[in-house]
Structure formats: C-alpha cells, structure tokens
Design a protein around this motif. Structure first.
Motif, PDB file in Angstrom:
ATOM      1  N   SER A   4       6.633  -4.903   0.067  1.00 27.23           N
ATOM      2  CA  SER A   4       7.997  -5.157   0.032  1.00 27.23           C
ATOM      3  C   SER A   4       8.350  -3.532  -0.790  1.00 27.23           C
ATOM      4  O   SER A   4       8.849  -2.845  -0.894  1.00 27.23           O
ATOM      5  CB  SER A   4       7.786  -5.295  -1.567  1.00 27.23           C
ATOM      6  N   TRP A   5       7.456  -2.893   0.265  1.00 25.03           N
ATOM      7  CA  TRP A   5       7.581  -1.349   0.328  1.00 25.03           C
ATOM      8  C   TRP A   5       8.848  -1.300   0.388  1.00 25.03           C
ATOM      9  O   TRP A   5       9.569  -1.372   2.028  1.00 25.03           O
ATOM     10  CB  TRP A   5       6.393  -0.114   1.021  1.00 25.03           C
ATOM     11  N   PRO A   6       9.424   0.016  -0.001  1.00 26.24           N
ATOM     12  CA  PRO A   6      10.997   0.772   0.083  1.00 26.24           C
ATOM     13  C   PRO A   6      10.661   1.638   1.091  1.00 26.24           C
ATOM     14  O   PRO A   6      10.060   2.293   1.220  1.00 26.24           O
ATOM     15  CB  PRO A   6      10.967   1.465  -1.880  1.00 26.24           C
ATOM     16  N   ALA A   7      11.943   1.316   1.956  1.00 28.40           N
ATOM     17  CA  ALA A   7      12.057   1.737   2.987  1.00 28.40           C
ATOM     18  C   ALA A   7      12.698   3.281   2.234  1.00 28.40           C
ATOM     19  O   ALA A   7      13.002   3.864   1.451  1.00 28.40           O
ATOM     20  CB  ALA A   7      13.038   1.527   3.922  1.00 28.40           C
ATOM     21  N   GLY A   8      11.916   4.705   3.268  1.00 29.28           N
ATOM     22  CA  GLY A   8      11.629   6.076   2.729  1.00 29.28           C
ATOM     23  C   GLY A   8      11.132   6.746   1.494  1.00 29.28           C
ATOM     24  O   GLY A   8      11.123   7.287   1.291  1.00 29.28           O
ATOM     25  N   ARG A   9      10.497   5.626   1.468  1.00 26.97           N
ATOM     26  CA  ARG A   9       9.202   6.523   0.072  1.00 26.97           C
ATOM     27  C   ARG A   9       7.609   6.521   0.687  1.00 26.97           C
ATOM     28  O   ARG A   9       7.609   5.768   1.368  1.00 26.97           O
ATOM     29  CB  ARG A   9       9.267   5.663  -1.248  1.00 26.97           C
ATOM     30  N   ARG A  10       7.295   7.955   1.234  1.00 24.20           N
ATOM     31  CA  ARG A  10       5.879   7.879   1.494  1.00 24.20           C
ATOM     32  C   ARG A  10       5.095   7.939   0.224  1.00 24.20           C
ATOM     33  O   ARG A  10       5.336   7.762  -0.768  1.00 24.20           O
ATOM     34  CB  ARG A  10       6.012   9.247   1.572  1.00 24.20           C
ATOM     35  N   LEU A  11       4.049   7.084   0.479  1.00 24.74           N
ATOM     36  CA  LEU A  11       2.744   6.634   0.309  1.00 24.74           C
ATOM     37  C   LEU A  11       1.554   7.289   0.304  1.00 24.74           C
ATOM     38  O   LEU A  11       1.301   7.931   1.241  1.00 24.74           O
ATOM     39  CB  LEU A  11       2.208   5.075   0.213  1.00 24.74           C
ATOM     40  N   ILE A  12       1.519   8.517  -0.300  1.00 25.44           N
ATOM     41  CA  ILE A  12      -0.425   9.385  -0.957  1.00 25.44           C
ATOM     42  C   ILE A  12      -1.269   8.645  -0.773  1.00 25.44           C
ATOM     43  O   ILE A  12      -1.448   8.884  -2.267  1.00 25.44           O
ATOM     44  CB  ILE A  12       0.319  10.563  -1.407  1.00 25.44           C
ATOM     45  N   VAL A  13      -1.890   7.935  -0.309  1.00 27.32           N
ATOM     46  CA  VAL A  13      -3.524   8.001  -0.262  1.00 27.32           C
ATOM     47  C   VAL A  13      -4.296   8.397  -0.531  1.00 27.32           C
ATOM     48  O   VAL A  13      -4.702   9.970  -0.139  1.00 27.32           O
ATOM     49  CB  VAL A  13      -3.326   5.987   0.606  1.00 27.32           C
ATOM     50  N   CYS A  14      -4.915   8.176  -1.805  1.00 33.19           N
ATOM     51  CA  CYS A  14      -5.901   8.756  -2.537  1.00 33.19           C
ATOM     52  C   CYS A  14      -7.232   8.950  -1.758  1.00 33.19           C
ATOM     53  O   CYS A  14      -7.751   8.020  -1.848  1.00 33.19           O
ATOM     54  CB  CYS A  14      -6.812   9.840  -3.746  1.00 33.19           C
TER      55      CYS A  14
END
Length: 252
Positions: free
Chosen positions: A158-168
């Motif tokens: 369900s991740w919102p479009a346009g939001r970057r996810l920075i994965v550590c």
C-alpha cells in the motif's frame, strides 16, 4: 535546549485569538499537582495546526483547566515529510525510539512486523503518548502521526506513490547514506529499520527490486536497531532536512 516558556502542552483544541482553551483532567493534574502552577501563570500551547500560543491559566481544578490565549509566539511552519518505518523492539527501547525520533523531526511513526521481529504487538497509545511528551519538550510545533502496526508486506503493498523508502541495509549492500540523500532529493521520504536480527535475505531481495526503495549503508559497524534508526534520521536531517536551517527565534 531550554524554551523561553518552560511549560509547553499539546492540545487538540483550536487556537484562535480570544478563544478559551479547555484542558482535560490529566493536563490539569500536571499543571496543578506536578508543576504547582496557579491561575495567572502562563504556559505555551500548540496543536500542530495554529502555531504556538502563550496562554494564561484562568481556572485550574482537579478535573479540568481553562486558559485564555494571550498572543501567538510562533506561526505554524512546514516540517520535513519524513516517516520512520521500523520493526518494533522491546518496551523500554521502543519508548526511547519514539521519543528520540520525535525530537529528530519525524512526521510519522509506523511499526511493521518483519520475519524476524520478536515483538508480537505494539501499544500505539503508548507510542503516541511518548511522541506527545517529546514534542512538548523539544519545541516542535507538531506531533508525529502514529500509524497502525502492520506486516511489512502489507505496508509495501500500500506504499504511497512518490514517497521514497530509504532502507538501512545492515549487510553492506547499500550506497553510503550521505551519497543517497545528496543524489536524489524528493519531498516525501521514509526510513526503514529492520529488527535486531536483521532483514532476511528474501526481504532484502524483495525490497531492492521495488522502484521506490533506496538501500543505504550506515558504515562499517553493526548498529542496534534503535541506534541505526536515530543515526539514519540524523543523517537525513543534516543532509536533506531542516538541520540546514537556522533555529527560529521566539517572539518574547
């Protein structure tokens, strides 16, 4: 850092000139029995929408308090749109994480259950209470939204479009975090921290394939989950967030 007005309280009430503000029993008890304030004393109020206001206590009883607004101390200001998405850790450490992430300016706290998460439930009311207290003490004008705990797979679906996810990425498979933040600045960001045991290979492989994911490294040392979260948030604020701005002055 000390505030000009040592007592700051978050309220859900509207803050408008000439409008009285009622505080509930818990806050009345705090003002009356903990701080030993009396009618005529002043506190600062904020609600995340109307800026920060100087207010005077008019009535202070055991079950409620009534205040009047004197003047606005600070107008509402934009803050970084930065989520912290994290695998829950044990009680004392999750309290610490909520408090410090709030101080570091996150706009949302989102607990997600990964394959190696060893906590089965999250007390979202407790998370919210810790966030409110930290916002009051750190001079923030907002309180982070606490999102309902869910499985990592559901959050990604369900991740919102346009939001970057920075994965550590604790395996060292990511690019240096400062480089990632400098190379690609977007308006909406989130930092994802895995559990104490780390992400599984399957989870990391799936994350790296998602177009909105940027995998980053936090250096050569293995960090605890809560340490990694705060380190990543500090890097973000220093490179791409509001640490690049001067601290606003109060209207005394």
């Amino acid at each position: 850092m000390a505030s000009l007005y040592q007592t700051r309280l978050h309220t859900g009430e509207s803050l408008q000139p000439g409008q009285p503000v009622a505080l509930p029993k818990e806050q009345a008890h705090y003002l009356r029995s903990v701080l030993r304030l009396t009618p005529g004393d002043k506190v600062a109020l904020f609600n995340g929408r109307d800026g920060e206001w100087l207010a005077e206590i008019v009535e202070l009883g055991k079950s409620a308090a009534l205040l009047t607004l004197a003047r606005q101390l600070r107008p509402q200001a934009d803050e970084p749109d930065l989520w912290l998405v994290f695998a829950p850790v044990k009680h004392a450490r999750i309290d610490f994480l909520a408090e410090k992430a709030t101080e570091l300016g996150v706009s949302a706290l989102w607990p997600v259950f990964t394959q190696r998460t060893n906590v089965s439930r999250v007390n979202e009311d407790r998370l919210r209470a810790n966030a409110i207290e930290a916002a009051e003490q750190s001079e923030r004008l907002t309180v982070p939204m606490v999102m309902a705990a869910t499985k990592l797979e559901a959050a990604l679906a369900s991740w919102p479009a346009g939001r970057r996810l920075i994965v550590c990425d604790e395996t060292g498979g990511g690019i240096p975090v400062a480089q990632a933040l400098s190379d690609n600045v977007v308006s909406g960001n989130a930092v994802l921290i895995g559990p104490e045991g780390g992400f599984t290979e399957t989870e990391l492989d799936g994350l790296r394939k998602l177009p909105f994911v940027t995998a980053v490294s936090l250096g050569p040392r293995v960090l605890r989950a809560d340490t990694a979260a705060l380190a990543a948030l500090a890097c973000f604020q220093a490179v791409a967030g509001d640490w690049r701005q001067e601290r606003p002055a109060f209207k005394g």
